[in-house]
Design a protein around this motif. Structure first.
Motif, PDB file in Angstrom:
ATOM      1  N   PRO A 234      22.125 -15.823  13.639  1.00  0.00           N
ATOM      2  CA  PRO A 234      21.890 -14.111  13.246  1.00  0.00           C
ATOM      3  C   PRO A 234      21.916 -13.468  14.685  1.00  0.00           C
ATOM      4  N   ALA A 235      21.399 -13.906  15.698  1.00  0.00           N
ATOM      5  CA  ALA A 235      21.547 -13.241  16.844  1.00  0.00           C
ATOM      6  C   ALA A 235      22.607 -12.728  17.470  1.00  0.00           C
ATOM      7  N   ASP A 236      23.899 -13.380  17.040  1.00  0.00           N
ATOM      8  CA  ASP A 236      25.094 -13.164  17.753  1.00  0.00           C
ATOM      9  C   ASP A 236      25.524 -11.982  17.070  1.00  0.00           C
ATOM     10  N   SER A 237      25.957 -10.783  17.630  1.00  0.00           N
ATOM     11  CA  SER A 237      26.489  -9.376  17.078  1.00  0.00           C
ATOM     12  C   SER A 237      27.742  -9.766  16.541  1.00  0.00           C
ATOM     13  N   GLU A 238      28.712 -10.495  17.070  1.00  0.00           N
ATOM     14  CA  GLU A 238      30.172 -10.639  16.670  1.00  0.00           C
ATOM     15  C   GLU A 238      30.061 -11.257  15.303  1.00  0.00           C
ATOM     16  N   THR A 239      29.246 -12.226  15.125  1.00  0.00           N
ATOM     17  CA  THR A 239      29.174 -13.153  13.818  1.00  0.00           C
ATOM     18  C   THR A 239      28.513 -12.183  12.853  1.00  0.00           C
ATOM     19  N   GLY A 240      27.740 -11.083  12.850  1.00  0.00           N
ATOM     20  CA  GLY A 240      27.385 -10.097  11.672  1.00  0.00           C
ATOM     21  C   GLY A 240      28.516  -9.344  11.526  1.00  0.00           C
ATOM     22  N   ALA A 241      29.209  -8.997  12.772  1.00  0.00           N
ATOM     23  CA  ALA A 241      30.307  -8.003  12.759  1.00  0.00           C
ATOM     24  C   ALA A 241      31.238  -8.421  11.881  1.00  0.00           C
ATOM     25  N   LEU A 242      31.783  -9.824  12.147  1.00  0.00           N
ATOM     26  CA  LEU A 242      32.977 -10.428  11.545  1.00  0.00           C
ATOM     27  C   LEU A 242      32.562 -10.435   9.725  1.00  0.00           C
ATOM     28  N   LEU A 243      31.482 -10.946   9.535  1.00  0.00           N
ATOM     29  CA  LEU A 243      31.161 -10.842   8.135  1.00  0.00           C
ATOM     30  C   LEU A 243      31.264  -9.434   7.438  1.00  0.00           C
ATOM     31  N   ALA A 244      30.706  -8.352   8.233  1.00  0.00           N
ATOM     32  CA  ALA A 244      30.803  -6.784   7.911  1.00  0.00           C
ATOM     33  C   ALA A 244      32.373  -6.558   7.626  1.00  0.00           C
ATOM     34  N   LEU A 245      33.010  -6.950   8.502  1.00  0.00           N
ATOM     35  CA  LEU A 245      34.719  -6.679   8.635  1.00  0.00           C
ATOM     36  C   LEU A 245      35.250  -7.378   7.286  1.00  0.00           C
ATOM     37  N   MET A 246      35.027  -8.495   7.063  1.00  0.00           N
ATOM     38  CA  MET A 246      35.323  -9.351   5.692  1.00  0.00           C
ATOM     39  C   MET A 246      35.089  -8.496   4.553  1.00  0.00           C
ATOM     40  N   LEU A 247      33.656  -8.036   4.381  1.00  0.00           N
ATOM     41  CA  LEU A 247      33.109  -7.614   3.294  1.00  0.00           C
ATOM     42  C   LEU A 247      33.871  -6.345   3.069  1.00  0.00           C
ATOM     43  N   LEU A 248      34.017  -5.267   4.096  1.00  0.00           N
ATOM     44  CA  LEU A 248      34.686  -4.053   4.003  1.00  0.00           C
ATOM     45  C   LEU A 248      35.869  -4.300   3.632  1.00  0.00           C
TER      46      LEU A 248
ATOM     47  N   VAL B 116      35.148 -20.662  16.474  1.00  0.00           N
ATOM     48  CA  VAL B 116      34.673 -20.710  15.196  1.00  0.00           C
ATOM     49  C   VAL B 116      35.157 -19.278  14.472  1.00  0.00           C
ATOM     50  N   LEU B 117      34.725 -18.175  15.053  1.00  0.00           N
ATOM     51  CA  LEU B 117      34.817 -17.157  14.381  1.00  0.00           C
ATOM     52  C   LEU B 117      36.483 -16.658  14.118  1.00  0.00           C
ATOM     53  N   HIS B 118      37.026 -17.024  15.290  1.00  0.00           N
ATOM     54  CA  HIS B 118      38.495 -16.730  15.219  1.00  0.00           C
ATOM     55  C   HIS B 118      39.197 -17.562  13.968  1.00  0.00           C
ATOM     56  N   VAL B 119      38.796 -18.668  13.950  1.00  0.00           N
ATOM     57  CA  VAL B 119      39.228 -19.755  12.747  1.00  0.00           C
ATOM     58  C   VAL B 119      38.940 -18.888  11.378  1.00  0.00           C
ATOM     59  N   LEU B 120      37.832 -18.649  11.129  1.00  0.00           N
ATOM     60  CA  LEU B 120      37.237 -17.976  10.086  1.00  0.00           C
ATOM     61  C   LEU B 120      37.983 -16.648   9.915  1.00  0.00           C
ATOM     62  N   TYR B 121      38.234 -15.918  10.899  1.00  0.00           N
ATOM     63  CA  TYR B 121      39.275 -14.648  10.703  1.00  0.00           C
ATOM     64  C   TYR B 121      40.660 -14.883  10.383  1.00  0.00           C
ATOM     65  N   LEU B 122      41.056 -15.957  10.793  1.00  0.00           N
ATOM     66  CA  LEU B 122      42.390 -16.360  10.421  1.00  0.00           C
ATOM     67  C   LEU B 122      42.532 -16.744   9.097  1.00  0.00           C
ATOM     68  N   ILE B 123      41.538 -17.660   8.710  1.00  0.00           N
ATOM     69  CA  ILE B 123      41.510 -18.005   7.233  1.00  0.00           C
ATOM     70  C   ILE B 123      41.236 -16.613   6.313  1.00  0.00           C
ATOM     71  N   PHE B 124      40.514 -15.760   6.667  1.00  0.00           N
ATOM     72  CA  PHE B 124      40.433 -14.649   5.780  1.00  0.00           C
ATOM     73  C   PHE B 124      41.812 -13.828   5.650  1.00  0.00           C
ATOM     74  N   ASN B 125      42.371 -13.710   6.732  1.00  0.00           N
ATOM     75  CA  ASN B 125      43.763 -12.922   6.936  1.00  0.00           C
ATOM     76  C   ASN B 125      44.802 -13.515   5.943  1.00  0.00           C
ATOM     77  N   GLU B 126      44.833 -14.961   5.985  1.00  0.00           N
ATOM     78  CA  GLU B 126      45.611 -15.507   5.218  1.00  0.00           C
ATOM     79  C   GLU B 126      45.571 -15.028   3.730  1.00  0.00           C
ATOM     80  N   GLY B 127      44.199 -15.162   3.574  1.00  0.00           N
ATOM     81  CA  GLY B 127      43.724 -14.935   2.106  1.00  0.00           C
ATOM     82  C   GLY B 127      44.042 -13.733   1.811  1.00  0.00           C
ATOM     83  N   TYR B 128      43.661 -12.731   2.558  1.00  0.00           N
ATOM     84  CA  TYR B 128      43.653 -11.234   2.381  1.00  0.00           C
ATOM     85  C   TYR B 128      45.239 -10.702   2.211  1.00  0.00           C
TER      86      TYR B 128
END
Length: 404
Positions: free
Chosen positions: A219-233, A178-190
Motif C-alpha cells: 500500500p505504500a507504493d504510490s504507483e501501485t495505487g495509481a495503476l489500480l486507479a487508472l484501471m478502475l477509471l 509486476v505492475l508492467h505485466v498487470l498493465y499489459l494484461i489490462f490493456n489486452e483486456g480493455y
C-alpha cells in the motif's frame, strides 16, 4: 453463494495455496501443476458451495496431487517423511501466507522470462486461470500456451530462484515489472489486439483483481495505487464502448450515463489520495488523465488544456511514441488540428510505430478535423489494413466510407 462468487474465491485462494506448497517443498513447477489440478477439482465439486474450510480443502487436495506425482520416484519416500500433510500446519521459515501472493508475482515476473511468459505464468499461477482460459484470452492454441507456460517454469527452475521476496535492493525494480505485466494484461483486456471482440472484459477484470491484491500487499507504493486507479477509471467506460453487434464507439460519442459511476468514484478517491501522498510516476499521470475524462459529464466539458499539460509531463518522465500520439490529439483539441498534425510528423520515421495502425488512425482523425476528407479517408484505409482487431477495422473502414 453464486457460481461467480465461488470462482472468485478459488482465484483468491490459488496463490495462497501455491505459496504454502512452494515454501514447504520447493519445485515451483510441480507445485503449480498440483494446485491447478486442485483448482479444477474445486470448480466441479464446489458447485453447491465451498466447504467450511476452502483453503484447507485446496491445500489437502493439492498436497495429495503433489504426493501422487512423486510416488513413482524412489526419492519421494524421503521427501514424504520430511513434510506433514496437515494443511493447516504453520509453514516453516518464510513470510506468512498472506504475503505469498506478492512473492509469487515477483517469481512469475522474473526478469529472466520474456514478457509473454510473464503474462501467461502470472495469469495461471497467481490468477488461477487454466491454460485453456489463458489461450482463449490471447487467441492462441491451447497447446501453444501450454508450451509457453512449461518453458517459463523450466526457466525459473534453471535460474535456481528460491521462493522468497527479492533482495531489498531489487524489490522496487521487480515491483515495477509486476505492475508492467498487470498493465499489459489490462490493456489486452480493455482493447484486444486481434479478433472479433473489441474488449475481453474477463481479462481486464482479472488484471484489476490482481492490481487490488498488489495494492493491498504494497500500500505504500504510490504507483501501485495509481495503476489500480487508472484501471478502475478506464474500465468504467466498458459498457459504453460498443454498440449493437459489438461496433466500436469512440470516447467522444459514448453515452456517459452508461459509465460505471461506482468504479469512477472509487478510482477518483484512490487517485486523489495517491496524488496527495505519492511521488509523480507514469501510472499516476495516466490515472490523472483518465480522471480528467471521467469528471467530464459531456465531451465538451473535457478539460483538454489540463490533459495536454499532463501528457507533456508524461512525455518527459516516460517518453514513448504512443504518449506522443495522445499528446498530438490533446494538442489538436487545444490549439487546432494543424498543431496536432505537425507533432505527428515528428513520428513519421519512428520504427516503433511502423507496424502499428495507431499513427495512421490518429492522423486520419486529425485530417478529418482539419477538413481534409480525401487525405483522411486514405489514412483511415491504411490504418484499417494494419489492425488485427476486427471491430477497429470495421470502424476505420466505416469512417473512410463516410468521407467518400
Amino acid at each position: 453463494m453464486s457460481r461467480n462468487d465461488v470462482e472468485d474465491l478459488i482465484r483468491e485462494l490459488a496463490p495462497q495455496v501455491l505459496g504454502v506448497l512452494v515454501r514447504r517443498h520447493g519445485q515451483f513447477d510441480a507445485c503449480e501443476d498440483a494446485v491447478q489440478e486442485a483448482l479444477l477439482d474445486a470448480s466441479t465439486q464446489w458447485r453447491a458451495g465451498p466447504p467450511e474450510n476452502p483453503r484447507g480443502w485446496l491445500l489437502t487436495v493439492a498436497t495429495r496431487r503433489l504426493t501422487d506425482a512423486w510416488r513413482s520416484d524412489s526419492a519421494r519416500r524421503r521427501r514424504e517423511q520430511a513434510f506433514a500433510l496437515d494443511p493447516e500446519a504453520p509453514a516453516p521459515d518464510g513470510p506468512p501466507a498472506e504475503d505469498d501472493s506478492l512473492t509469487l508475482l515477483f517469481l512469475c515476473c522474473h526478469p529472466e522470462l520474456s514478457v509473454p511468459s510473464q503474462l501467461a505464468l502470472t495469469l495461471r499461477a497467481v490468477g488461477g486461470l487454466s491454460t485453456a482460459q489463458i489461450a482463449s484470452a490471447f487467441l492462441v492454441p491451447e497447446a501453444t500456451m501450454a508450451q509457453r507456460i512449461s518453458r517459463a517454469k523450466a526457466r525459473i527452475k534453471a535460474t535456481g530462484s528460491a521462493f522468497g521476496p527479492p533482495p531489498a535492493r531489487e524489490r522496487d525494480e521487480r515491483l515495477r515489472v509486476v505492475l508492467h505485466v498487470l498493465y499489459l494484461i489490462f490493456n489486452e483486456g480493455y482493447t484486444a489486439s486481434s479478433g472479433e471482440q473489441l474488449q475481453r472484459v474477463e481479462l481486464a477484470a482479472e488484471a484489476i483483481r490482481l492490481a487490488r491484491l498488489v495494492h493491498r500487499l504494497a500500500p505504500a507504493d504510490s504507483e501501485t495505487g495509481a495503476l489500480l486507479a487508472l484501471m478502475l477509471l478506464t474500465h468504467a467506460r466498458r459498457a459504453a464502448r460498443t454498440g449493437p453487434g459489438g461496433a466500436l464507439i469512440p470516447l467522444n460519442e459514448q453515452d456517459r450515463t452508461r459509465w460505471d459511476q461506482a468504479a469512477i468514484t472509487e478510482g477518483l478517491t484512490l487517485l486523489r489520495h495517491t496524488l496527495s501522498t505519492g511521488a509523480l510516476g507514469p501510472y499516476l499521470v495516466q490515472a490523472a488523465i483518465a480522471g480528467t475524462h471521467a469528471e467530464a459529464a459531456r465531451p465538451e466539458d473535457t478539460d483538454w488544456p489540463q490533459i495536454l499539460v499532463l501528457y507533456g509531463i508524461l512525455e518527459r518522465i516516460a517518453p514513448n511514441p504512443v504518449v506522443t500520439l495522445n499528446r498530438a490529439i490533446a494538442l489538436a483539441m487545444v490549439n487546432g488540428a494543424k498543431a496536432g498534425l505537425d507533432l505527428l510528423d515528428e513520428l513519421a520515421d519512428d520504427d516503433r510505430l511502423r507496424a502499428s495502425h495507431r499513427l495512421d488512425a490518429v492522423r486520419a482523425h486529425l485530417l478529418e478535423l482539419d477538413d481534409q476528407p480525401g487525405a483522411a479517408a486514405e489514412a483511415y484505409h491504411r490504418a484499417a489494413r494494419r489492425t488485427a482487431s476486427q471491430p477497429e477495422q470495421r470502424y476505420l473502414l466505416a469512417k473512410a466510407a463516410k468521407l467518400g
